[in-house]
Design a protein around this motif. Structure first.
Motif, PDB file in Angstrom:
ATOM      1  N   TYR A  31       0.843  -1.202   0.000  1.00 23.15           N
ATOM      2  CA  TYR A  31       0.000   0.000   0.000  1.00 23.15           C
ATOM      3  C   TYR A  31       0.876   1.249   0.000  1.00 23.15           C
ATOM      4  O   TYR A  31       0.453   2.298  -0.456  1.00 23.15           O
ATOM      5  N   GLY A  32       2.075   1.149   0.548  1.00 25.25           N
ATOM      6  CA  GLY A  32       3.041   2.229   0.441  1.00 25.25           C
ATOM      7  C   GLY A  32       2.871   3.377   1.408  1.00 25.25           C
ATOM      8  O   GLY A  32       3.253   4.493   1.100  1.00 25.25           O
ATOM      9  N   PHE A  33       2.325   3.123   2.599  1.00 24.32           N
ATOM     10  CA  PHE A  33       2.243   4.190   3.596  1.00 24.32           C
ATOM     11  C   PHE A  33       2.353   3.607   4.993  1.00 24.32           C
ATOM     12  O   PHE A  33       2.159   2.418   5.202  1.00 24.32           O
ATOM     13  N   VAL A  34       2.715   4.461   5.925  1.00 18.72           N
ATOM     14  CA  VAL A  34       2.764   4.096   7.340  1.00 18.72           C
ATOM     15  C   VAL A  34       1.841   5.057   8.086  1.00 18.72           C
ATOM     16  O   VAL A  34       1.888   6.266   7.887  1.00 18.72           O
ATOM     17  N   ILE A  35       0.958   4.500   8.904  1.00 16.76           N
ATOM     18  CA  ILE A  35       0.034   5.316   9.683  1.00 16.76           C
ATOM     19  C   ILE A  35       0.734   5.727  10.974  1.00 16.76           C
ATOM     20  O   ILE A  35       1.276   4.889  11.691  1.00 16.76           O
ATOM     21  N   LEU A  36       0.716   7.021  11.252  1.00  8.90           N
ATOM     22  CA  LEU A  36       1.358   7.548  12.447  1.00  8.90           C
ATOM     23  C   LEU A  36       0.421   7.469  13.645  1.00  8.90           C
ATOM     24  O   LEU A  36      -0.799   7.551  13.486  1.00  8.90           O
ATOM     25  N   PRO A  37       0.975   7.350  14.855  1.00  9.08           N
ATOM     26  CA  PRO A  37       0.140   7.336  16.055  1.00  9.08           C
ATOM     27  C   PRO A  37      -0.593   8.680  16.188  1.00  9.08           C
ATOM     28  O   PRO A  37       0.035   9.716  16.400  1.00  9.08           O
ATOM     29  N   LYS A  38      -1.911   8.659  16.029  1.00  6.70           N
ATOM     30  CA  LYS A  38      -2.709   9.886  15.953  1.00  6.70           C
ATOM     31  C   LYS A  38      -2.558  10.766  17.193  1.00  6.70           C
ATOM     32  O   LYS A  38      -2.315  11.965  17.082  1.00  6.70           O
ATOM     33  N   GLN A  39      -2.697  10.177  18.363  1.00  7.77           N
ATOM     34  CA  GLN A  39      -2.641  10.970  19.597  1.00  7.77           C
ATOM     35  C   GLN A  39      -1.281  11.658  19.736  1.00  7.77           C
ATOM     36  O   GLN A  39      -1.199  12.826  20.096  1.00  7.77           O
ATOM     37  N   ASP A  40      -0.209  10.945  19.420  1.00 14.09           N
ATOM     38  CA  ASP A  40       1.132  11.535  19.503  1.00 14.09           C
ATOM     39  C   ASP A  40       1.327  12.603  18.435  1.00 14.09           C
ATOM     40  O   ASP A  40       1.897  13.664  18.703  1.00 14.09           O
ATOM     41  N   PHE A  41       0.863  12.331  17.221  1.00 13.48           N
ATOM     42  CA  PHE A  41       1.056  13.297  16.142  1.00 13.48           C
ATOM     43  C   PHE A  41       0.294  14.590  16.412  1.00 13.48           C
ATOM     44  O   PHE A  41       0.780  15.680  16.116  1.00 13.48           O
ATOM     45  N   GLU A  42      -0.891  14.490  16.988  1.00 12.32           N
ATOM     46  CA  GLU A  42      -1.687  15.690  17.241  1.00 12.32           C
ATOM     47  C   GLU A  42      -1.058  16.607  18.286  1.00 12.32           C
ATOM     48  O   GLU A  42      -1.415  17.773  18.373  1.00 12.32           O
ATOM     49  N   LYS A  43      -0.087  16.119  19.035  1.00 13.50           N
ATOM     50  CA  LYS A  43       0.673  16.979  19.961  1.00 13.50           C
ATOM     51  C   LYS A  43       1.661  17.856  19.199  1.00 13.50           C
ATOM     52  O   LYS A  43       2.076  18.891  19.691  1.00 13.50           O
ATOM     53  N   ILE A  44       2.020  17.424  18.003  1.00 17.31           N
ATOM     54  CA  ILE A  44       2.979  18.168  17.183  1.00 17.31           C
ATOM     55  C   ILE A  44       2.289  19.294  16.409  1.00 17.31           C
ATOM     56  O   ILE A  44       2.876  20.344  16.170  1.00 17.31           O
ATOM     57  N   ILE A  45       1.045  19.090  16.032  1.00 18.51           N
ATOM     58  CA  ILE A  45       0.337  20.027  15.159  1.00 18.51           C
ATOM     59  C   ILE A  45       0.398  21.484  15.629  1.00 18.51           C
ATOM     60  O   ILE A  45       0.657  22.369  14.818  1.00 18.51           O
ATOM     61  N   PRO A  46       0.201  21.779  16.933  1.00 18.37           N
ATOM     62  CA  PRO A  46       0.265  23.193  17.341  1.00 18.37           C
ATOM     63  C   PRO A  46       1.618  23.852  17.082  1.00 18.37           C
ATOM     64  O   PRO A  46       1.710  25.072  17.013  1.00 18.37           O
ATOM     65  N   ILE A  83       0.366  13.213   5.008  1.00 19.16           N
ATOM     66  CA  ILE A  83      -1.001  13.483   4.572  1.00 19.16           C
ATOM     67  C   ILE A  83      -1.978  13.099   5.667  1.00 19.16           C
ATOM     68  O   ILE A  83      -1.721  12.195   6.456  1.00 19.16           O
ATOM     69  N   LYS A  84      -3.084  13.822   5.721  1.00 22.76           N
ATOM     70  CA  LYS A  84      -4.188  13.472   6.609  1.00 22.76           C
ATOM     71  C   LYS A  84      -5.310  12.945   5.723  1.00 22.76           C
ATOM     72  O   LYS A  84      -5.752  13.624   4.806  1.00 22.76           O
ATOM     73  N   CYS A  85      -5.743  11.738   6.007  1.00 22.02           N
ATOM     74  CA  CYS A  85      -6.770  11.089   5.202  1.00 22.02           C
ATOM     75  C   CYS A  85      -7.688  10.296   6.121  1.00 22.02           C
ATOM     76  O   CYS A  85      -7.211   9.485   6.916  1.00 22.02           O
ATOM     77  N   SER A  86      -8.984  10.554   6.039  1.00 23.10           N
ATOM     78  CA  SER A  86      -9.975   9.854   6.863  1.00 23.10           C
ATOM     79  C   SER A  86      -9.641   9.940   8.347  1.00 23.10           C
ATOM     80  O   SER A  86      -9.774   8.970   9.080  1.00 23.10           O
ATOM     81  N   GLY A  87      -9.155  11.095   8.779  1.00 27.94           N
ATOM     82  CA  GLY A  87      -8.854  11.313  10.191  1.00 27.94           C
ATOM     83  C   GLY A  87      -7.557  10.685  10.671  1.00 27.94           C
ATOM     84  O   GLY A  87      -7.247  10.723  11.851  1.00 27.94           O
ATOM     85  N   ARG A  88      -6.782  10.105   9.750  1.00 25.36           N
ATOM     86  CA  ARG A  88      -5.510   9.487  10.120  1.00 25.36           C
ATOM     87  C   ARG A  88      -4.362  10.242   9.459  1.00 25.36           C
ATOM     88  O   ARG A  88      -4.511  10.791   8.380  1.00 25.36           O
ATOM     89  N   TYR A  89      -3.231  10.245  10.124  1.00 27.97           N
ATOM     90  CA  TYR A  89      -2.032  10.887   9.598  1.00 27.97           C
ATOM     91  C   TYR A  89      -1.091   9.794   9.114  1.00 27.97           C
ATOM     92  O   TYR A  89      -0.880   8.792   9.801  1.00 27.97           O
ATOM     93  N   MET A  90      -0.554   9.970   7.924  1.00 22.57           N
ATOM     94  CA  MET A  90       0.321   8.942   7.390  1.00 22.57           C
ATOM     95  C   MET A  90       1.449   9.543   6.571  1.00 22.57           C
ATOM     96  O   MET A  90       1.365  10.673   6.094  1.00 22.57           O
ATOM     97  N   LEU A  91       2.504   8.743   6.424  1.00 24.23           N
ATOM     98  CA  LEU A  91       3.624   9.074   5.556  1.00 24.23           C
ATOM     99  C   LEU A  91       3.565   8.158   4.349  1.00 24.23           C
ATOM    100  O   LEU A  91       3.347   6.954   4.489  1.00 24.23           O
ATOM    101  N   LYS A  92       3.731   8.741   3.179  1.00 21.07           N
ATOM    102  CA  LYS A  92       3.749   7.950   1.952  1.00 21.07           C
ATOM    103  C   LYS A  92       4.687   8.629   0.966  1.00 21.07           C
ATOM    104  O   LYS A  92       5.555   9.359   1.387  1.00 21.07           O
ATOM    105  N   GLY A  93       4.517   8.394  -0.313  1.00 19.84           N
ATOM    106  CA  GLY A  93       5.363   9.054  -1.310  1.00 19.84           C
ATOM    107  C   GLY A  93       6.830   8.703  -1.158  1.00 19.84           C
ATOM    108  O   GLY A  93       7.658   9.560  -0.916  1.00 19.84           O
ATOM    109  N   GLY A  94       7.138   7.433  -1.246  1.00 17.21           N
ATOM    110  CA  GLY A  94       8.511   6.980  -1.092  1.00 17.21           C
ATOM    111  C   GLY A  94       8.691   6.064   0.109  1.00 17.21           C
ATOM    112  O   GLY A  94       9.757   5.487   0.295  1.00 17.21           O
ATOM    113  N   TRP A  95       7.652   5.941   0.921  1.00 13.05           N
ATOM    114  CA  TRP A  95       7.740   5.089   2.102  1.00 13.05           C
ATOM    115  C   TRP A  95       8.052   3.642   1.715  1.00 13.05           C
ATOM    116  O   TRP A  95       8.944   3.017   2.273  1.00 13.05           O
ATOM    117  N   TYR A  96       7.344   3.092   0.737  1.00  9.01           N
ATOM    118  CA  TYR A  96       7.554   1.691   0.385  1.00  9.01           C
ATOM    119  C   TYR A  96       8.971   1.457  -0.138  1.00  9.01           C
ATOM    120  O   TYR A  96       9.598   0.442   0.169  1.00  9.01           O
TER     121      TYR A  96
END
Length: 106
Positions: A31-46, A83-96
């Motif tokens: 699938y070529g992406f890794v889903i990031l831990p949402k709760q941890d990532f949302e601490k970075i957003i601010p 990218i944020k997709c369907s409420g999840r944060y993920m890394l793609k575009g070269g991940w695989y």
């Protein structure tokens, strides 16, 4: 139900930009992406630039520093797309390609 405890100790100061992720089978799939831990990532957003946050739905190129089980990577990989997709944060575009090149396992 038994709960697993994380008893890892470290002397490094708290860094809100650091995310920890144990890779799963789906993170290593074609699938070529890794889903990031949402709760941890949302601490970075601010702390992120407003324009970057506003464009997460479209995907933004980011430089990622990877630490593999206590060893820093060489950093010689291309930027990934965050990218944020369907409420999840993920890394793609070269991940695989990175997964294949590094031989990552779960």
């Amino acid at each position: 139900m038994a709960q697993e405890l994380d008893l890892e100790l470290g002397l490094a100061p708290y860094d809100p930009w650091v995310l920890k992720k144990n890779l799963t089978e789906s993170d290593l799939s074609l699938y070529g992406f890794v889903i990031l831990p949402k709760q941890d990532f949302e601490k970075i957003i601010p702390q992120m630039e407003r324009g970057l946050v506003e464009n997460l739905g479209n995907g933004v190129e980011v430089k990622v520093h990877i630490v593999e089980e206590g060893h820093e990577s060489d950093g010689g990989h291309p930027p990934l797309t965050l990218i944020k997709c369907s409420g999840r944060y993920m890394l793609k575009g070269g991940w695989y390609n990175l997964v294949k090149a590094k031989g990552y396992k779960t």
